[in-house]
Design a protein around this motif. Structure first.
Motif, PDB file in Angstrom:
ATOM      1  N   VAL A 120      93.497   5.052 109.094  1.00 20.67           N
ATOM      2  CA  VAL A 120      92.607   4.200 108.308  1.00 20.67           C
ATOM      3  C   VAL A 120      93.273   3.805 107.001  1.00 20.67           C
ATOM      4  O   VAL A 120      93.390   2.620 106.670  1.00 20.67           O
ATOM      5  N   ILE A 121      93.701   4.774 106.223  1.00 20.13           N
ATOM      6  CA  ILE A 121      94.278   4.466 104.919  1.00 20.13           C
ATOM      7  C   ILE A 121      95.615   3.747 105.072  1.00 20.13           C
ATOM      8  O   ILE A 121      95.951   2.856 104.290  1.00 20.13           O
ATOM      9  N   ASN A 122      96.384   4.091 106.091  1.00 22.40           N
ATOM     10  CA  ASN A 122      97.663   3.413 106.297  1.00 22.40           C
ATOM     11  C   ASN A 122      97.458   1.953 106.697  1.00 22.40           C
ATOM     12  O   ASN A 122      98.202   1.064 106.262  1.00 22.40           O
ATOM     13  N   ARG A 123      96.483   1.697 107.543  1.00 18.60           N
ATOM     14  CA  ARG A 123      96.225   0.326 107.971  1.00 18.60           C
ATOM     15  C   ARG A 123      95.700  -0.526 106.820  1.00 18.60           C
ATOM     16  O   ARG A 123      95.994  -1.722 106.743  1.00 18.60           O
ATOM     17  N   VAL A 124      94.927   0.077 105.945  1.00 19.34           N
ATOM     18  CA  VAL A 124      94.461  -0.653 104.765  1.00 19.34           C
ATOM     19  C   VAL A 124      95.646  -1.107 103.930  1.00 19.34           C
ATOM     20  O   VAL A 124      95.697  -2.243 103.439  1.00 19.34           O
ATOM     21  N   ALA A 125      96.602  -0.216 103.762  1.00 17.58           N
ATOM     22  CA  ALA A 125      97.797  -0.566 102.999  1.00 17.58           C
ATOM     23  C   ALA A 125      98.525  -1.738 103.646  1.00 17.58           C
ATOM     24  O   ALA A 125      99.002  -2.660 102.968  1.00 17.58           O
ATOM     25  N   GLU A 126      98.614  -1.733 104.979  1.00 18.34           N
ATOM     26  CA  GLU A 126      99.301  -2.811 105.692  1.00 18.34           C
ATOM     27  C   GLU A 126      98.572  -4.141 105.555  1.00 18.34           C
ATOM     28  O   GLU A 126      99.194  -5.195 105.409  1.00 18.34           O
ATOM     29  N   ARG A 127      97.224  -4.104 105.587  1.00 19.01           N
ATOM     30  CA  ARG A 127      96.445  -5.343 105.582  1.00 19.01           C
ATOM     31  C   ARG A 127      96.256  -5.923 104.179  1.00 19.01           C
ATOM     32  O   ARG A 127      95.989  -7.117 104.041  1.00 19.01           O
ATOM     33  N   THR A 128      96.334  -5.105 103.147  1.00 20.34           N
ATOM     34  CA  THR A 128      95.994  -5.571 101.803  1.00 20.34           C
ATOM     35  C   THR A 128      97.130  -5.455 100.797  1.00 20.34           C
ATOM     36  O   THR A 128      97.022  -5.996  99.692  1.00 20.34           O
ATOM     37  N   ASP A 129      98.194  -4.728 101.135  1.00 18.58           N
ATOM     38  CA  ASP A 129      99.276  -4.440 100.188  1.00 18.58           C
ATOM     39  C   ASP A 129      98.765  -3.702  98.951  1.00 18.58           C
ATOM     40  O   ASP A 129      99.359  -3.785  97.875  1.00 18.58           O
ATOM     41  N   ALA A 130      97.656  -3.006  99.106  1.00 21.47           N
ATOM     42  CA  ALA A 130      97.087  -2.256  97.987  1.00 21.47           C
ATOM     43  C   ALA A 130      97.798  -0.919  97.813  1.00 21.47           C
ATOM     44  O   ALA A 130      98.430  -0.402  98.740  1.00 21.47           O
ATOM     45  N   GLU A 131      97.687  -0.356  96.608  1.00 21.73           N
ATOM     46  CA  GLU A 131      98.114   1.016  96.395  1.00 21.73           C
ATOM     47  C   GLU A 131      97.126   1.924  97.122  1.00 21.73           C
ATOM     48  O   GLU A 131      95.916   1.783  96.966  1.00 21.73           O
TER      49      GLU A 131
END
Length: 325
Positions: free
Chosen positions: A164-175
């Motif tokens: 979940v957290i890794n995919r968020v990083a991939e989709r948003t480029d967020a920290e």
């Protein structure tokens, strides 16, 4: 006045335009009320309604199913004191309607990123949240940071909640910040030792700062409980928790049918935010499916939730399970 439900394209705002038009033309809400209900800016609500009209999404016939979803949202908000409630029309007959729930969750997260009201967003884990992230289009985070709200090492790689957290990083480029910890430790003493470590303490401090916490809801039924299916806790531990009266779980905290906390031996060993931390900020859950109504009802009864995203079938069950007025 009725509208055609279209799940196909979150990226080009078609589904958003459809919902905005439902709420305006069928629900009778003003454009300002539509913006509040959808958690978007008023200018965007106006643009979406105009697009729905321009693209021919508005038709002159009555679609009861859509109207009923809006009515279910209003009913659940009233019954459980929710500030936010969205109900997706039924689009599949799977026991766990990940397509509907994923779309709702993705739309909610995108709106939160666009509004930029929440500089830190906390995330739970599980199949439903993973489905939400899978349907989230590439979106600029705009400085928003994401943080895990609980530990999640499991014995089964395919159920790894860090997706979940890794995919968020991939989709948003967020920290993004993860908790590289098991969900449950061997003892309360072990938990205290780990909590004293600077790196872990820093992640927990950031999780406490999250003004929006976006999570799933778990059941205590052995065959359907994701905590046991993923290997986070033993089946015998879940059996003991259920025997203690627990019906629903949220971020490692268990509640009975009346929304009262159920304390067990597991409570002092779980690597998650405290109950007091859960009560701060906005706690929004996305959950649904045939196995979930009793669990969702227990969490709703706790009064913790700011918002709920669910599917139509589950919403009907929750209305049926509601306490007598």
């Amino acid at each position: 006045m009725a509208l055609a439900w279209n799940m196909s394209s979150i990226e080009d705002d078609e589904s958003l335009a459809t919902r905005a038009a439902w709420l305006h033309f069928i629900g009778g809400l003003t454009q300002g009320e539509v913006a509040t209900r959808m958690n978007i800016q008023s200018v965007k609500a106006h643009r979406l309604i105009a697009r729905a009209n321009r693209d021919g999404l508005i038709r002159v016939f009555i679609d009861g199913e859509v109207a009923e979803c809006v009515a279910l949202e209003d009913k659940l908000r009233s019954l459980y004191g929710l500030a936010l409630c969205e109900v997706a029309p039924t689009v599949d007959l799977d026991p766990l309607p990940l397509r509907s729930l994923g779309m709702l969750g993705a739309r909610f997260l995108r709106a939160a990123l666009e509004k930029r009201d929440d500089p830190v967003i906390g995330l739970g884990h599980g199949r439903t949240l993973a489905a939400c992230i899978n349907q989230l289009p590439r979106t600029k985070a705009g400085g928003t940071r994401f943080v895990s709200l609980l530990g999640g090492f499991t014995r089964k790689f395919e159920a790894n909640p860090f997706d979940v957290i890794n995919r968020v990083a991939e989709r948003t480029d967020a920290e993004t910040y993860v908790m590289p910890l098991p969900f449950v430790l061997n003892s309360a003493e072990d938990r205290a030792i780990l909590m004293a470590q600077k790196g872990i303490e820093a992640v927990f401090d950031l999780a406490r700062e999250a003004s929006l916490k976006f999570v799933g809801i778990g059941t205590t039924d052995g065959g359907d409980a994701s905590l046991t299916a993923s290997g986070m806790i033993e089946r015998c531990e879940m059996t003991a928790i259920k025997q203690a009266g627990a019906r629903g779980e949220i971020l490692g905290h268990f509640f009975d049918d009346r929304g009262k906390r159920v304390e067990t031996d597991l409570s002092a060993r779980t690597m998650s935010l405290s109950f007091e931390d859960l009560a701060r900020g906005k706690l929004v859950a996305v959950a649904g499916g045939q196995a979930k109504p009793a669990a969702i009802r227990a969490i709703l009864a706790s009064g913790l939730l700011h918002g709920l995203l669910t599917d139509e079938r589950t919403a009907r069950s929750l209305v049926d399970l509601s306490p007598d007025p």
